[in-house]
Design a protein around this motif. Structure first.
Motif, mmCIF file in Angstrom:
data_model
loop_
_atom_site.group_PDB
_atom_site.id
_atom_site.type_symbol
_atom_site.label_atom_id
_atom_site.label_comp_id
_atom_site.label_asym_id
_atom_site.label_seq_id
_atom_site.Cartn_x
_atom_site.Cartn_y
_atom_site.Cartn_z
ATOM 1 N N ALA A 38 -6.933 4.186 1.715
ATOM 2 C CA ALA A 38 -6.014 3.893 0.620
ATOM 3 C C ALA A 38 -5.680 2.410 0.521
ATOM 4 C CB ALA A 38 -4.729 4.702 0.793
ATOM 5 N N SER A 39 -6.033 1.644 1.546
ATOM 6 C CA SER A 39 -5.791 0.195 1.522
ATOM 7 C C SER A 39 -7.006 -0.579 1.026
ATOM 8 C CB SER A 39 -5.408 -0.302 2.927
ATOM 9 O OG SER A 39 -4.251 0.346 3.403
ATOM 10 N N VAL A 75 -2.199 1.072 -1.052
ATOM 11 C CA VAL A 75 -0.895 1.371 -0.447
ATOM 12 C C VAL A 75 0.050 0.183 -0.586
ATOM 13 C CG1 VAL A 75 0.274 1.813 1.748
ATOM 14 C CG2 VAL A 75 -1.784 3.084 1.171
ATOM 15 N N VAL A 76 -0.471 -1.030 -0.369
ATOM 16 C CA VAL A 76 0.371 -2.226 -0.466
ATOM 17 C C VAL A 76 0.903 -2.398 -1.884
ATOM 18 C CG1 VAL A 76 0.400 -4.746 -0.289
ATOM 19 C CG2 VAL A 76 -0.769 -3.385 1.449
ATOM 20 N N GLU A 77 0.051 -2.177 -2.884
ATOM 21 C CA GLU A 77 0.489 -2.290 -4.275
ATOM 22 C C GLU A 77 1.560 -1.249 -4.600
ATOM 23 O OE1 GLU A 77 -3.741 -3.960 -6.126
ATOM 24 O OE2 GLU A 77 -3.285 -1.803 -6.141
ATOM 25 N N ARG A 78 1.338 -0.035 -4.142
ATOM 26 C CA ARG A 78 2.307 1.028 -4.386
ATOM 27 C C ARG A 78 3.634 0.745 -3.682
ATOM 28 N NH1 ARG A 78 0.463 5.695 -6.529
ATOM 29 N NH2 ARG A 78 -1.772 5.864 -6.918
ATOM 30 N N LEU A 79 3.538 0.266 -2.463
ATOM 31 C CA LEU A 79 4.748 -0.057 -1.715
ATOM 32 C C LEU A 79 5.528 -1.174 -2.407
ATOM 33 C CD1 LEU A 79 6.486 0.367 0.804
ATOM 34 C CD2 LEU A 79 5.033 -1.287 1.992
ATOM 35 N N GLY A 80 4.803 -2.169 -2.928
ATOM 36 C CA GLY A 80 5.474 -3.248 -3.642
ATOM 37 C C GLY A 80 6.226 -2.755 -4.865
ATOM 38 N N VAL A 81 5.627 -1.820 -5.595
ATOM 39 C CA VAL A 81 6.289 -1.248 -6.775
ATOM 40 C C VAL A 81 7.569 -0.515 -6.375
ATOM 41 C CG1 VAL A 81 6.077 0.469 -8.616
ATOM 42 C CG2 VAL A 81 4.181 -1.083 -8.149
ATOM 43 N N SER A 82 7.467 0.308 -5.328
ATOM 44 C CA SER A 82 8.634 1.078 -4.883
ATOM 45 C C SER A 82 9.730 0.163 -4.345
ATOM 46 C CB SER A 82 8.228 2.096 -3.811
ATOM 47 O OG SER A 82 7.364 3.081 -4.345
ATOM 48 N N ASP A 85 2.735 5.054 -9.965
ATOM 49 C CA ASP A 85 2.268 3.794 -9.397
ATOM 50 C C ASP A 85 3.011 3.418 -8.116
ATOM 51 O OD1 ASP A 85 4.623 3.521 -10.772
ATOM 52 O OD2 ASP A 85 4.152 1.567 -11.638
ATOM 53 N N GLY A 86 4.002 4.189 -7.714
ATOM 54 C CA GLY A 86 4.766 3.886 -6.509
ATOM 55 C C GLY A 86 4.319 4.708 -5.319
ATOM 56 N N ILE A 87 4.912 4.430 -4.170
ATOM 57 C CA ILE A 87 4.550 5.161 -2.957
ATOM 58 C C ILE A 87 5.016 6.613 -3.058
ATOM 59 C CG2 ILE A 87 6.635 4.687 -1.602
ATOM 60 C CD1 ILE A 87 3.051 4.358 -0.274
ATOM 61 N N GLY A 88 6.153 6.834 -3.730
ATOM 62 C CA GLY A 88 6.602 8.203 -3.963
ATOM 63 C C GLY A 88 5.658 8.947 -4.885
ATOM 64 N N GLY A 89 5.110 8.232 -5.871
ATOM 65 C CA GLY A 89 4.131 8.853 -6.760
ATOM 66 C C GLY A 89 2.882 9.274 -6.012
ATOM 67 N N MET A 90 2.479 8.471 -5.024
ATOM 68 C CA MET A 90 1.324 8.840 -4.197
ATOM 69 C C MET A 90 1.603 10.123 -3.421
ATOM 70 S SD MET A 90 -0.572 6.641 -1.162
ATOM 71 C CE MET A 90 0.670 7.034 0.087
ATOM 72 N N VAL A 132 5.223 8.137 6.397
ATOM 73 C CA VAL A 132 5.241 7.139 7.481
ATOM 74 C C VAL A 132 5.489 5.745 6.923
ATOM 75 C CG1 VAL A 132 3.822 5.991 9.223
ATOM 76 C CG2 VAL A 132 3.818 8.484 9.066
ATOM 77 N N VAL A 133 4.832 5.414 5.814
ATOM 78 C CA VAL A 133 5.019 4.085 5.202
ATOM 79 C C VAL A 133 6.473 3.900 4.771
ATOM 80 C CG1 VAL A 133 4.427 2.661 3.202
ATOM 81 C CG2 VAL A 133 2.624 3.825 4.488
ATOM 82 N N ILE A 134 7.036 4.918 4.126
ATOM 83 C CA ILE A 134 8.433 4.838 3.697
ATOM 84 C C ILE A 134 9.352 4.699 4.906
ATOM 85 C CG2 ILE A 134 10.324 6.123 2.620
ATOM 86 C CD1 ILE A 134 8.238 7.337 0.723
ATOM 87 N N GLY A 135 9.093 5.502 5.943
ATOM 88 C CA GLY A 135 9.938 5.457 7.129
ATOM 89 C C GLY A 135 9.871 4.131 7.863
#
Length: 271
Positions: A58-59, A73-80, A221-226, A244-247
Motif C-alpha cells: 500500500a506504500s 498509505v502516506v497520502e491517505r494518512l496525510g488527508v486524515s 481518500d483518507g486512512i479511515g476510508g481505506m 495500526v497506522v491510526i494507533g
C-alpha cells in the motif's frame, strides 16, 4: 547532586522505553503465535507478517493500484491528519474560549454547561447524519464532526482549571494594578495551562478516534476510508494495517502533547 538527579531521570526514562518496547514485542509475539496456531482462519486473523506485506504494497505507488485503491498509505494518512488538524484545532479554540467564559462568568457556566455535557454524551455517529443533511457530503461535515467531538473535553477542562486557580494569585495581580484581561493573560491562563493541555490531549484523541466515522461520508481518500473499503471486501490485513497506522500516529501525537505539557509545567508530579 544535580548530576545524580540527571542520571536518575535518564535511567528512569530508559527503563520506561525498554519496558514499552518489551510490551510491544510480547504483543507481536502473541499475535504471531495465534496466527501460526490458526485458532481462527488466516482470513480472520492474519499474522503481523501479512500486515507488513500489506503496508509495503500500500506504500508503493507503482504497484499498479497507486498504493491501495489509488492512494498510498502516506497520502491517505496525510488527508486524515489534515482533517483531524482542522477539526481538533477549531474545536480546541472554541473549547478554550468557552471554558474561560464558563470559568470566569457564573451565568455563562450555568447556561453553557448543560449544553456541553449534552454534546459530550453523544457519540459522533449520532450527529453525523444531521451534519450531512445540513452541509452536504464534502469536507465540511467531516471537519464539523471533529470540531463538535473535540471542543467539549477542552471546555470542561478549561472551566475546571479556571475555577481552581488560587484566588490569592488573582487578588495579588489586581492589587498590583493588573486589569481583568491582564489577570486572565498573566495569571489565569498560565496557572490553568496544564489542565487545559490535558483537555487538549483528550480532545485530539476523541477527534482522531472519530476520523473513521467522519470518513464514512465521501472520505475514501483518507486512512479511515481505506479501512472501510477493506472491510467491504473482507481484506482483514488491510483493516488491521489501517488500525495500526491510526494507533501509532495517535500515540506519537499524544506523546508530543505530553512533552508540551511537561515543558509548560515541569513541576507537575515532583511536588
Amino acid at each position: 547532586m544535580a548530576q545524580k538527579e540527571t542520571r536518575r531521570v535518564t535511567l528512569s526514562a530508559t527503563r520506561a522505553v525498554l519496558v514499552r518496547v518489551a510490551a510491544v514485542a510480547t504483543l507481536l509475539a502473541i499475535w504471531e503465535l495465534l496466527a501460526l496456531a490458526e485458532f481462527w482462519p488466516p482470513a480472520v486473523l492474519p499474522g503481523p507478517g501479512r500486515v507488513w506485506e500489506q503496508l509495503l504494497a500500500a506504500s508503493d505507488s507503482g504497484n499498479g493500484q497507486g498504493g491501495y485503491a489509488g492512494s498510498t498509505v502516506v497520502e491517505r494518512l496525510g488527508v486524515s491528519l489534515r482533517r483531524v488538524g482542522y477539526g481538533a484545532g477549531y474545536g480546541i479554540v472554541v473549547g478554550v474560549l468557552l471554558g474561560l467564559a464558563m470559568g470566569l462568568v457564573p451565568l455563562v457556566r450555568a447556561v453553557a454547561e448543560p449544553f456541553v455535557t449534552f454534546l459530550r454524551a453523544l457519540p459522533p455517529l449520532a450527529y453525523l447524519s444531521l451534519l450531512v443533511i445540513w452541509f452536504g457530503i464534502d469536507e465540511e461535515p467531516k471537519v464539523y464532526l471533529l470540531v463538535v467531538a473535540a471542543f467539549p473535553p477542552v471546555a470542561v477542562a478549561t472551566a475546571a482549571a479556571v475555577t481552581g486557580v488560587n484566588r490569592q494569585y488573582v487578588e495579588a495581580a489586581h492589587a498590583l494594578g493588573a486589569s481583568r484581561l491582564g489577570v486572565v493573560g498573566t495569571v489565569v491562563l498560565p496557572a490553568s495551562a496544564p489542565e487545559i493541555l490535558t483537555g487538549v490531549r483528550l480532545a485530539v484523541g476523541v477527534a482522531y478516534s472519530s476520523v473513521v466515522a467522519a470518513e464514512t461520508v465521501n472520505g475514501a481518500d483518507g486512512i479511515g476510508g481505506m479501512v472501510l473499503n477493506a472491510q467491504r471486501y473482507n481484506q482483514t490485513a488491510v483493516v488491521l494495517l489501517g488500525l495500526v497506522v491510526i494507533g501509532v500516529t495517535g500515540l506519537l501525537i499524544d506523546t508530543a502533547i505530553l512533552a508540551l505539557q511537561r515543558a509548560v509545567s515541569p513541576w507537575r508530579g515532583r511536588a
